[in-house]
Design a protein around this motif. Structure first.
Motif, PDB file in Angstrom:
ATOM      1  N   ALA A 107       0.825  -1.213   0.000  1.00  0.00           N
ATOM      2  CA  ALA A 107       0.000   0.000   0.000  1.00  0.00           C
ATOM      3  C   ALA A 107       0.857   1.261   0.000  1.00  0.00           C
ATOM      4  O   ALA A 107       0.488   2.279  -0.614  1.00  0.00           O
ATOM      5  CB  ALA A 107      -0.937  -0.008   1.207  1.00  0.00           C
ATOM      6  N   GLN A 108       2.014   1.215   0.663  1.00  0.00           N
ATOM      7  CA  GLN A 108       2.901   2.376   0.735  1.00  0.00           C
ATOM      8  C   GLN A 108       3.809   2.505  -0.485  1.00  0.00           C
ATOM      9  O   GLN A 108       4.508   3.513  -0.647  1.00  0.00           O
ATOM     10  CB  GLN A 108       3.775   2.289   1.999  1.00  0.00           C
ATOM     11  CG  GLN A 108       3.021   2.463   3.305  1.00  0.00           C
ATOM     12  CD  GLN A 108       2.714   3.916   3.604  1.00  0.00           C
ATOM     13  OE1 GLN A 108       3.018   4.806   2.821  1.00  0.00           O
ATOM     14  NE2 GLN A 108       2.090   4.169   4.737  1.00  0.00           N
ATOM     15  N   GLY A 109       3.857   1.467  -1.313  1.00  0.00           N
ATOM     16  CA  GLY A 109       4.765   1.488  -2.452  1.00  0.00           C
ATOM     17  C   GLY A 109       6.208   1.274  -2.054  1.00  0.00           C
ATOM     18  O   GLY A 109       7.129   1.677  -2.770  1.00  0.00           O
ATOM     19  N   THR A 110       6.419   0.630  -0.911  1.00  0.00           N
ATOM     20  CA  THR A 110       7.767   0.381  -0.391  1.00  0.00           C
ATOM     21  C   THR A 110       8.355  -0.877  -1.022  1.00  0.00           C
ATOM     22  O   THR A 110       7.665  -1.879  -1.189  1.00  0.00           O
ATOM     23  CB  THR A 110       7.708   0.195   1.136  1.00  0.00           C
ATOM     24  OG1 THR A 110       7.071   1.337   1.714  1.00  0.00           O
ATOM     25  CG2 THR A 110       9.099   0.043   1.727  1.00  0.00           C
ATOM     26  N   GLY A 111       9.639  -0.832  -1.375  1.00  0.00           N
ATOM     27  CA  GLY A 111      10.311  -2.015  -1.908  1.00  0.00           C
ATOM     28  C   GLY A 111      10.346  -3.131  -0.876  1.00  0.00           C
ATOM     29  O   GLY A 111      10.703  -2.903   0.277  1.00  0.00           O
ATOM     30  N   ILE A 112       9.979  -4.348  -1.281  1.00  0.00           N
ATOM     31  CA  ILE A 112       9.887  -5.482  -0.356  1.00  0.00           C
ATOM     32  C   ILE A 112      11.104  -6.374  -0.484  1.00  0.00           C
ATOM     33  O   ILE A 112      11.505  -6.755  -1.594  1.00  0.00           O
ATOM     34  CB  ILE A 112       8.608  -6.304  -0.618  1.00  0.00           C
ATOM     35  CG1 ILE A 112       7.370  -5.467  -0.281  1.00  0.00           C
ATOM     36  CG2 ILE A 112       8.620  -7.601   0.177  1.00  0.00           C
ATOM     37  CD1 ILE A 112       6.052  -6.138  -0.643  1.00  0.00           C
ATOM     38  N   GLY A 113      11.695  -6.720   0.668  1.00  0.00           N
ATOM     39  CA  GLY A 113      12.825  -7.631   0.706  1.00  0.00           C
ATOM     40  C   GLY A 113      12.593  -8.771   1.664  1.00  0.00           C
ATOM     41  O   GLY A 113      11.916  -8.617   2.682  1.00  0.00           O
ATOM     42  N   ALA A 114      13.150  -9.930   1.346  1.00  0.00           N
ATOM     43  CA  ALA A 114      13.152 -11.071   2.271  1.00  0.00           C
ATOM     44  C   ALA A 114      14.315 -10.902   3.234  1.00  0.00           C
ATOM     45  O   ALA A 114      15.400 -10.475   2.845  1.00  0.00           O
ATOM     46  CB  ALA A 114      13.290 -12.377   1.495  1.00  0.00           C
ATOM     47  N   HIS A 115      14.067 -11.260   4.505  1.00  0.00           N
ATOM     48  CA  HIS A 115      15.081 -11.065   5.550  1.00  0.00           C
ATOM     49  C   HIS A 115      15.320 -12.383   6.284  1.00  0.00           C
ATOM     50  O   HIS A 115      14.852 -12.577   7.411  1.00  0.00           O
ATOM     51  CB  HIS A 115      14.582  -9.986   6.507  1.00  0.00           C
ATOM     52  CG  HIS A 115      15.626  -9.410   7.414  1.00  0.00           C
ATOM     53  ND1 HIS A 115      16.940  -9.234   7.033  1.00  0.00           N
ATOM     54  CD2 HIS A 115      15.533  -8.954   8.694  1.00  0.00           C
ATOM     55  CE1 HIS A 115      17.604  -8.697   8.038  1.00  0.00           C
ATOM     56  NE2 HIS A 115      16.786  -8.521   9.054  1.00  0.00           N
ATOM     57  N   PRO A 116      16.025 -13.323   5.639  1.00  0.00           N
ATOM     58  CA  PRO A 116      16.243 -14.640   6.245  1.00  0.00           C
ATOM     59  C   PRO A 116      17.307 -14.624   7.328  1.00  0.00           C
ATOM     60  O   PRO A 116      18.271 -13.847   7.264  1.00  0.00           O
ATOM     61  CB  PRO A 116      16.680 -15.501   5.061  1.00  0.00           C
ATOM     62  CG  PRO A 116      17.333 -14.534   4.129  1.00  0.00           C
ATOM     63  CD  PRO A 116      16.584 -13.241   4.280  1.00  0.00           C
ATOM     64  N   GLY A 117      17.130 -15.495   8.320  1.00  0.00           N
ATOM     65  CA  GLY A 117      18.098 -15.615   9.403  1.00  0.00           C
ATOM     66  C   GLY A 117      18.207 -17.047   9.866  1.00  0.00           C
ATOM     67  O   GLY A 117      17.651 -17.970   9.252  1.00  0.00           O
ATOM     68  N   PHE A 118      18.906 -17.250  10.958  1.00  0.00           N
ATOM     69  CA  PHE A 118      19.032 -18.580  11.541  1.00  0.00           C
ATOM     70  C   PHE A 118      17.710 -19.014  12.192  1.00  0.00           C
ATOM     71  O   PHE A 118      16.942 -18.156  12.653  1.00  0.00           O
ATOM     72  CB  PHE A 118      20.126 -18.590  12.601  1.00  0.00           C
ATOM     73  CG  PHE A 118      21.528 -18.661  12.050  1.00  0.00           C
ATOM     74  CD1 PHE A 118      21.854 -19.530  11.012  1.00  0.00           C
ATOM     75  CD2 PHE A 118      22.534 -17.871  12.587  1.00  0.00           C
ATOM     76  CE1 PHE A 118      23.148 -19.601  10.520  1.00  0.00           C
ATOM     77  CE2 PHE A 118      23.834 -17.938  12.107  1.00  0.00           C
ATOM     78  CZ  PHE A 118      24.130 -18.808  11.067  1.00  0.00           C
ATOM     79  N   PRO A 119      17.433 -20.324  12.262  1.00  0.00           N
ATOM     80  CA  PRO A 119      16.223 -20.823  12.918  1.00  0.00           C
ATOM     81  C   PRO A 119      16.375 -20.711  14.440  1.00  0.00           C
ATOM     82  O   PRO A 119      16.724 -21.673  15.120  1.00  0.00           O
ATOM     83  CB  PRO A 119      16.145 -22.283  12.446  1.00  0.00           C
ATOM     84  CG  PRO A 119      17.563 -22.660  12.159  1.00  0.00           C
ATOM     85  CD  PRO A 119      18.221 -21.403  11.649  1.00  0.00           C
ATOM     86  N   ASP A 120      16.111 -19.532  14.978  1.00  0.00           N
ATOM     87  CA  ASP A 120      16.427 -19.226  16.378  1.00  0.00           C
ATOM     88  C   ASP A 120      15.448 -18.177  16.903  1.00  0.00           C
ATOM     89  O   ASP A 120      15.819 -17.040  17.169  1.00  0.00           O
ATOM     90  CB  ASP A 120      17.874 -18.707  16.451  1.00  0.00           C
ATOM     91  CG  ASP A 120      18.295 -18.324  17.867  1.00  0.00           C
ATOM     92  OD1 ASP A 120      17.728 -18.879  18.831  1.00  0.00           O
ATOM     93  OD2 ASP A 120      19.185 -17.465  17.997  1.00  0.00           O
ATOM     94  N   LEU A 121      14.177 -18.548  17.044  1.00  0.00           N
ATOM     95  CA  LEU A 121      13.170 -17.604  17.524  1.00  0.00           C
ATOM     96  C   LEU A 121      13.502 -17.085  18.920  1.00  0.00           C
ATOM     97  O   LEU A 121      13.342 -15.901  19.203  1.00  0.00           O
ATOM     98  CB  LEU A 121      11.785 -18.256  17.526  1.00  0.00           C
ATOM     99  CG  LEU A 121      11.086 -18.402  16.167  1.00  0.00           C
ATOM    100  CD1 LEU A 121       9.819 -19.226  16.331  1.00  0.00           C
ATOM    101  CD2 LEU A 121      10.764 -17.042  15.579  1.00  0.00           C
TER     102      LEU A 121
END
Length: 259
Positions: A55-69
């Motif tokens: 809705a804001q027109g913001t560029g979307i990126g994936a932010h992957p990390g370690f499996p460590d909630l």
């Protein structure tokens, strides 16, 4: 004057536990790095964050990390080679699906936390992580910690990439981030953060704690979304850059060695 992108890590809430001020930050930034439910976030948080970003027109990126909630992805883990590639590919796939469902698409990828720090030190590890993403989307723009092993990895891969510096983190003389456990590693003063960013953008260099200047491609500035003063820092940095005549816009991505 140069053009620069402003990005923030977000989508890191989990169920009823709220982390950050995502909606307000999305009014300030030009690119959003959205957690993929592995180090933080969940499917509902991803969906809501993606919808607002679209809705804001913001560029979307994936932010992957370690499996460590529990550790918020900030604890180092030993995952290498094909398994790390698969871990990154899996998270990118989740981000792509949620973005598409929200009417948008994923244009960039940025590693999170301990995974990012380890890849800033180890070019082979960074290459393994990025190869996982590029197998899913060969055209994705990889956001890298400028002037580190991450940058050397993307230069060698020949993929599209963007160099990142941090508004709210102090730097070592090798362009890596000062360990969060050390005093002064995280900057909470909005005015200080703003002054530093104007200086670095204008210089085209990272200014370290010792005062050293490391030439670096400054394509995007990170404003962490989870700190108490994150929103104030974001607004102060944007205002200072605009006052200095810097244009704010999503990065286009570059290829090959920085020039």
């Amino acid at each position: 004057m140069p053009s620069v992108d402003l990005n923030a890590d977000m989508g890191e809430s989990f169920g009823p536990w709220v982390m950050g001020q995502d909606a307000a930050l999305l009014e300030v930034i030009t690119s959003a790095n959205i957690a993929c439910g592995i180090h933080a976030g969940d499917w509902d948080v991803m969906a809501q964050t993606m919808r607002v970003a679209v809705a804001q027109g913001t560029g979307i990126g994936a932010h992957p990390g370690f499996p460590d909630l529990q550790g918020f992805g900030r604890r180092r883990m030993q995952i290498a080679g094909e398994s790390l590639s698969n871990l990154v590919a899996w998270q990118l796939g989740a981000a792509q699906a949620m973005a598409r469902a929200a009417g948008g698409s994923v244009r960039h990828l940025k590693l999170h936390g301990a995974l990012a720090n380890m890849c800033a030190e180890d070019e082979a590890l960074a290459r393994a992580a990025y190869e996982g993403a590029l197998r899913v989307d060969p055209d994705i723009i990889i956001m890298v910690l400028a002037a580190t092993a991450q940058q050397r990895a993307v230069e060698g891969l020949g993929c599209a990439w963007a160099g990142e510096i941090f508004a709210d983190r102090a730097y070592n003389d090798d362009a890596t981030l000062v360990d969060r456990a050390l005093p002064g590693a995280v900057i909470h003063d909005p005015d200080l953060a703003a002054r530093r960013m104007v200086e670095m953008v204008q210089a085209g260099a990272i200014v370290t704690e010792s005062g050293a200047r490391i030439p670096a491609p400054v394509d995007t500035i990170c404003l962490h979304g989870d700190g108490a003063t994150a929103l104030q820092i974001a607004r102060a940095v944007r205002a200072a850059l605009e006052t200095a005549g810097v244009t704010l816009a999503p990065f286009a991505g570059r290829r090959g060695a920085a020039g």
